[in-house]
Design an enzyme around this catalytic site. Structure first.
Site, PDB file in Angstrom:
ATOM      1  N   LYS A 120       0.656  -1.182  -0.002  1.00  0.00           N
ATOM      2  CA  LYS A 120       0.082  -0.110  -0.106  1.00  0.00           C
ATOM      3  C   LYS A 120       0.913   1.258  -0.008  1.00  0.00           C
ATOM      4  O   LYS A 120       0.421   2.226  -0.669  1.00  0.00           O
ATOM      5  CB  LYS A 120      -1.075  -0.001   1.362  1.00  0.00           C
ATOM      6  N   GLU A 204      -2.162   6.675   8.415  1.00  0.00           N
ATOM      7  CA  GLU A 204      -2.966   7.750   7.503  1.00  0.00           C
ATOM      8  C   GLU A 204      -3.738   8.436   8.477  1.00  0.00           C
ATOM      9  O   GLU A 204      -4.256   7.970   9.638  1.00  0.00           O
ATOM     10  CB  GLU A 204      -3.958   6.928   6.570  1.00  0.00           C
ATOM     11  N   HIS A 239     -16.123  -4.442   6.842  1.00  0.00           N
ATOM     12  CA  HIS A 239     -15.145  -4.475   5.784  1.00  0.00           C
ATOM     13  C   HIS A 239     -15.419  -5.454   4.658  1.00  0.00           C
ATOM     14  O   HIS A 239     -14.776  -5.630   3.758  1.00  0.00           O
ATOM     15  CB  HIS A 239     -13.519  -4.476   6.191  1.00  0.00           C
ATOM     16  N   ARG A 296      -7.662  -6.635  -9.632  1.00  0.00           N
ATOM     17  CA  ARG A 296      -8.496  -7.785 -10.234  1.00  0.00           C
ATOM     18  C   ARG A 296      -9.641  -7.199 -10.565  1.00  0.00           C
ATOM     19  O   ARG A 296     -10.287  -6.004 -10.211  1.00  0.00           O
ATOM     20  CB  ARG A 296      -8.697  -8.837  -8.892  1.00  0.00           C
TER      21      ARG A 296
HETATM   22  C1  MV4 Z   1      -9.970   4.553   6.403  1.00  0.00           C
HETATM   23  C2  MV4 Z   1     -11.101   5.152   7.055  1.00  0.00           C
HETATM   24  C3  MV4 Z   1     -10.820   6.418   7.533  1.00  0.00           C
HETATM   25  N1  MV4 Z   1      -9.687   6.947   7.450  1.00  0.00           N
HETATM   26  N2  MV4 Z   1      -8.827   5.207   6.080  1.00  0.00           N
HETATM   27  C4  MV4 Z   1     -11.559   0.231   5.933  1.00  0.00           C
HETATM   28  C5  MV4 Z   1     -11.358  -0.943   4.741  1.00  0.00           C
HETATM   29  C6  MV4 Z   1     -10.222  -0.457   4.099  1.00  0.00           C
HETATM   30  N3  MV4 Z   1     -10.129  -0.399   2.790  1.00  0.00           N
HETATM   31  C7  MV4 Z   1     -10.266   1.128   4.330  1.00  0.00           C
HETATM   32  N4  MV4 Z   1     -11.128   1.209   5.576  1.00  0.00           N
HETATM   33  C8  MV4 Z   1     -11.190   2.631   5.998  1.00  0.00           C
HETATM   34  N5  MV4 Z   1      -9.890   3.289   5.772  1.00  0.00           N
HETATM   35  C9  MV4 Z   1      -9.081   6.650   6.701  1.00  0.00           C
HETATM   36  N6  MV4 Z   1      -7.933   7.171   6.331  1.00  0.00           N
HETATM   37  C10 MV4 Z   1     -12.141   4.198   7.261  1.00  0.00           C
HETATM   38  C11 MV4 Z   1     -12.289   2.730   6.710  1.00  0.00           C
HETATM   39  C12 MV4 Z   1     -13.420   2.320   6.999  1.00  0.00           C
HETATM   40  C13 MV4 Z   1     -14.134   2.139   5.826  1.00  0.00           C
HETATM   41  C14 MV4 Z   1     -13.950   2.303   4.446  1.00  0.00           C
HETATM   42  C15 MV4 Z   1     -14.597   1.947   3.564  1.00  0.00           C
HETATM   43  C16 MV4 Z   1     -16.019   1.221   3.934  1.00  0.00           C
HETATM   44  C17 MV4 Z   1     -16.214   0.978   5.040  1.00  0.00           C
HETATM   45  C18 MV4 Z   1     -15.419   1.389   6.215  1.00  0.00           C
HETATM   46  C19 MV4 Z   1     -15.860   0.953   7.417  1.00  0.00           C
HETATM   47  C20 MV4 Z   1     -14.911   1.293   8.628  1.00  0.00           C
HETATM   48  C21 MV4 Z   1     -13.679   1.859   8.387  1.00  0.00           C
END
Ligand code: MV4
Length: 504
Positions: A120, A204, A239, A296
């Site tokens: 990442k 982040e 997630h 993918r």
């Molecule tokens: C985050 C975030 C808030 N701030 N990054 C969760 C899965 C991963 N792909 C990224 N995720 C998140 N990253 C920052 N900097 C909140 C989430 C997150 C989230 C993101 C998308 C859909 C659902 C979520 C549920 C909880 C947290």
């Protein structure tokens, strides 16, 4: 790269996505080879393929994840190419490389692109170089707690600690203050180590209540790249996406065009080939931030197919054959609205506990605007060893309201006996005022879980009667292994109530 035509493709996957790829092969006149574990001997993907080869025991680590066995099956069958689907080996650079070395075309990006995006922090560095906005944070993994502490002070709280090798939600930790760093880092590292064999983490800034919007891209081997617009994926549970749609109710035409252009810029910078997806978080002021790239085909690709009219799997195969993209950006448009509900073999009334078992009766919805991509048929066993996704129900409508109406109709038409599914949960989502209004963010499912339940959005007598009928059917079906004909009365009554503008 000279263009060629594949005669035979090995599908290195199972379930609905293997079925999806086999269908594309059949339409293209390409022979398909299925692989199967001992738990999948009689599975639908095995029955539908032209040939099938065993690759080991039920345990995925000894079958679907065994690079050597999959490559050997491809070699023995005379396949020229391998479609990895999603999950399993789809984003394993070692597998893509093993295919390349065995003279098999891996239907996806080059192995070094998978490596680049798989880490990442290197994906973030490349995105910055390509001019994409990324969430403020670090561009390199952090060695120790001291480094985390130093960077945390620079970036500011709240923070997200993320696994460098991660993706999805594994190794993800929210850190609200400096006092939480030590324990959050220890947990994130140990989770990342066991999930990815790599415990490096980076930081982040945490966005509050972000929306998850992703952009589909496709690129050929001749330098052509386009985006196929967005998918809104904010409705997730732990997630795991549960409902996806396109277009996103959040995006304006300007933001859509901007995010699309950003996605194409990264594709070009990375020399990306084949289909891929860029994940973005969109904050409360609608500012987009690049998060990561999935190298993918995604589970939710059908919503893009329905609004663009493009068959993404066929396109992946054509690109892998060396074809030039048959369209440019100006030829593409979104038409109407599509929504996908992921039907999992899970019990929504028991905390989404997996519910494997035999499907003793199945009525799959159809009719206008409905598509069901399923890996099972009536009588099939849903094994406990794999992802519990059994089908993806997708609805298309001229606009969002019609797509929702169709999806509600289809969810009620769906009958699955023998296992529990997430279908009842979708009835709740689809009638929720926030969902109907498009007010969805990543906290939607959690908020829904805290709300009082009401099967009683329907009159209680009807709810009770249909629950009793369902319970009886279930008992009867399980006892005899056959199924009583679904009583039409309850079904009609529900429909009548709906038509009267009663609620449903
Ligand atoms: C985050 C975030 C808030 N701030 N990054 C969760 C899965 C991963 N792909 C990224 N995720 C998140 N990253 C920052 N900097 C909140 C989430 C997150 C989230 C993101 C998308 C859909 C659902 C979520 C549920 C909880 C947290």
């Amino acid at each position: 790269m000279p263009e060629r035509s594949f005669r035979k493709i090995l599908v290195a996957n199972r379930g609905e996505i293997a079925v999806r790829v086999i269908r594309a092969c059949r339409e293209m006149g390409i022979a398909s080879v299925a692989v199967f574990s001992e738990a999948d001997r009689g599975a639908r993907h095995v029955r539908l393929a032209d040939e099938a080869r065993p690759i080991g025991p039920a345990l995925a680590a000894e079958s679907y994840l065994r690079i050597d066995r999959v490559i050997e099956a491809a070699r023995a069958s005379g396949a020229e190419a391998v479609h990895p689907g999603y999950g399993f080996l789809a984003e394993n650079a070692g597998f893509a490389l093993a295919c390349e070395e065995a003279g098999l075309v891996f239907i996806g990006p080059r192995s070094r692109t998978i490596t680049l995006m798989g880490e990442k922090t290197s994906a973030r560095r490349l995105a910055v170089e390509a001019g994409l906005p990324v969430v403020p944070g670090t561009l390199e993994p952090l060695e120790d707690d001291a480094a985390i502490r130093r960077e945390a002070e620079r970036i500011g709280f709240p923070l997200m600690l993320k696994a460098a090798a991660g993706g999805g939600g594994k190794g993800l930790r929210l850190v609200a203050s400096a006092g939480e760093i030590a324990s959050a880092a220890a947990r994130a590292r140990s989770e990342a180590r066991s999930a990815f064999g790599d415990d490096r983490v980076y930081l982040e800034k945490a966005l509050s209540r972000p929306r998850h919007v992703e952009i589909q891209v496709v690129a050929d081997h001749h330098g052509h790249a386009v985006h196929l617009f967005e998918r809104e994926c904010s409705i997730q549970r732990r997630h795991q996406k549960v409902v996806e749609e396109s277009p996103s109710p959040l995006l304006t035409p300007e933001l859509r065009a901007r995010m699309g252009a950003l996605a194409v810029a990264l594709v070009r910078k990375a020399g990306y080939v084949n289909a891929g997806t860029l994940e973005f978080l969109v904050d409360e002021s609608r500012a987009p931030y690049f998060l990561e790239m999935n190298t993918r085909l995604q589970v939710e690709h059908p919503v893009t197919e329905l609004v663009t009219g493009i068959d993404l799997v066929k396109l992946q195969i054509r690109i892998a054959e060396g074809a030039t993209l048959p369209f440019g950006q100006a030829d593409l448009a979104q038409r109407g609205h599509a929504i996908e509900c992921r039907v999992y073999a899970e019990d929504p009334d028991a905390g989404f506990l997996p519910s494997p078992g035999r499907i003793v009766a199945l009525r799959v919805p159809g009719g206008p605007g409905i598509r069901d991509d399923s890996g099972v048929e009536e009588g099939d066993e849903v094994p406990s060893h794999y992802d519990p996704l059994v089908s993806k129900l997708v609805a298309w409508g001229e606009d969002r309201a019609s797509a929702i109406a169709r999806m509600r109709r289809a969810v009620r038409e769906y009958r699955v006996l023998g296992i529990k599914t997430t279908l009842p949960f979708f009835e709740r989502v689809l009638r929720h005022p926030d969902f109907v209004a498009g007010r969805i963010d990543t906290s939607f499912v959690e908020r829904l879980g805290r709300e009082p339940r009401a099967e009683t959005d329907r009159p209680w007598v009807v709810a009770l009667a249909s629950a009793a009928v369902r319970a009886h059917q279930q008992r009867h079906a399980v006892k005899t292994g056959t199924v009583a004909a679904a009583p039409p009365s309850a079904w009609r009554r529900e429909g009548r109530i709906e038509a009267q503008g009663g609620r449903g």
